[in-house]
Scaffold this active site. Structure first.
Site, short mmCIF file in Angstrom:
data_model
loop_
_atom_site.label_atom_id
_atom_site.label_comp_id
_atom_site.label_asym_id
_atom_site.label_seq_id
_atom_site.Cartn_x
_atom_site.Cartn_y
_atom_site.Cartn_z
N TYR A 196 0.86 -1.18 0.00
CA TYR A 196 0.00 0.00 0.00
C TYR A 196 0.90 1.23 0.00
O TYR A 196 1.81 1.33 0.83
CB TYR A 196 -0.89 0.02 1.26
CG TYR A 196 -1.66 1.32 1.39
CD1 TYR A 196 -2.96 1.43 0.87
CD2 TYR A 196 -1.08 2.44 1.98
CE1 TYR A 196 -3.64 2.62 0.96
CE2 TYR A 196 -1.77 3.64 2.07
CZ TYR A 196 -3.05 3.72 1.55
OH TYR A 196 -3.73 4.91 1.62
N GLU A 256 -3.23 7.47 -4.29
CA GLU A 256 -3.25 6.24 -3.49
C GLU A 256 -3.09 5.04 -4.41
O GLU A 256 -3.90 4.83 -5.32
CB GLU A 256 -4.57 6.13 -2.72
CG GLU A 256 -4.61 4.93 -1.79
CD GLU A 256 -5.95 4.81 -1.06
OE1 GLU A 256 -7.01 4.75 -1.72
OE2 GLU A 256 -5.93 4.78 0.19
#
Ligand code: ADP
Ligand code: MG
Length: 242
Positions: free
Chosen positions: A122, A210
């Site tokens: 992530y 993101e």
């Protein structure tokens, strides 16, 4: 202003960030043509059909499907195009009406052929108002709900603050790659990925980039498999093409 996944990826590519390649289409016939082209380019029969809506969690709602043949691909594209896709992030969640899917991305399967050697991370870049700086938030626990990771295993979520005037320093990009447990070519590729991602964030006046998941492939490439991009509306006049 939020961008679709395929638009965010176009932006990333301009800044030299490696992405999962693909083509956005609006009909089943176009999807099959895009699949054939991808098949020629990549040499594999595997490809992914991804619904393009302004919400995450598409995988959970059936909006991301792996096809192993042209027949599979036709079936998935036919099911996803025109569906009302419900995800935990569409209005009303899984109980709500969902969002109409008008476009799908036909994308290469970057997990093939060595699925077991892949690692999902992530990575996001955003502004930390309290600290008056930008921040890279990253974790080895990619591909899943980062809020859940932060709640249950907060020690697995790392933050690297970046002074907006000084910018990202080379040691900071190396620290991220190190904390993600990478070495060798994958380490070098991650440093490049982070450096270019941060430049994409600042140069496009974004409020969020993101990447979840960011993938380390079997052959040690670092690739953005998914991306969510939000741009600062007050700065849009500086980016008319966006
Ligand atoms: P969302 O976050 O909206 O659910 P993603 O693009 O992250 O959409 O896709 C959901 C999941 O599907 C990913 O976490 C990944 O594990 C899986 N996935 C995406 N692309 C591929 C691919 N090329 N091959 C195999 N699995 C994939
Ligand atoms: Mg995702």
């Amino acid at each position: 202003m939020n961008l679709h996944e395929y638009q965010g990826k176009e932006l990333l590519e301009k800044f030299g960030v490696a992405i999962q390649r693909g083509k956005v289409v609006e009909s089943v016939e176009e999807a099959v043509t895009a699949y054939r082209e991808l098949q020629e380019e990549t040499g594999t029969d595997f490809a992914v059909v991804k619904a393009q809506i302004h919400a995450g969690g598409r995988g959970k709602g059936g909006g991301v499907k792996l096809a192993k043949s042209a027949g599979d691909l036709r079936e998935h594209a036919d099911n996803i195009l025109g569906m009302m896709l419900k995800t935990p992030q569409t209005p009303g969640g899984m109980e709500g009406p969902g969002k109409l899917v008008r476009k799908v991305l036909i994308a290469e399967d970057v997990y093939a052929p060595d699925f077991d050697a892949c690692k999902e991370f992530y990575i996001s870049v955003l502004m930390d108002r309290e600290r008056r700086s930008n921040v890279i938030i990253y974790s080895t626990e990619g591909g899943m709900d980062i809020e859940k990771v932060a709640e249950e295993t907060p020690h697995l979520v790392h933050k690297e603050h970046i002074h907006p005037g000084i910018g990202l320093l080379p040691f900071q990009a190396r620290k991220v790659a190190f904390n993600l447990g990478l070495e060798g070519i994958a380490f070098k590729n991650m440093v490049k990925f982070i450096t270019n991602l941060y430049r994409a964030f600042t140069d496009s006046d974004a409020s969020l980039f993101e990447i979840n998941p960011c993938l380390k492939t079997g052959d040690d490439r670092i690739v953005a498999v998914d991306c969510k991009v939000s741009l600062d509306e007050n700065a849009l006049f500086r980016h008319p093409h966006l």
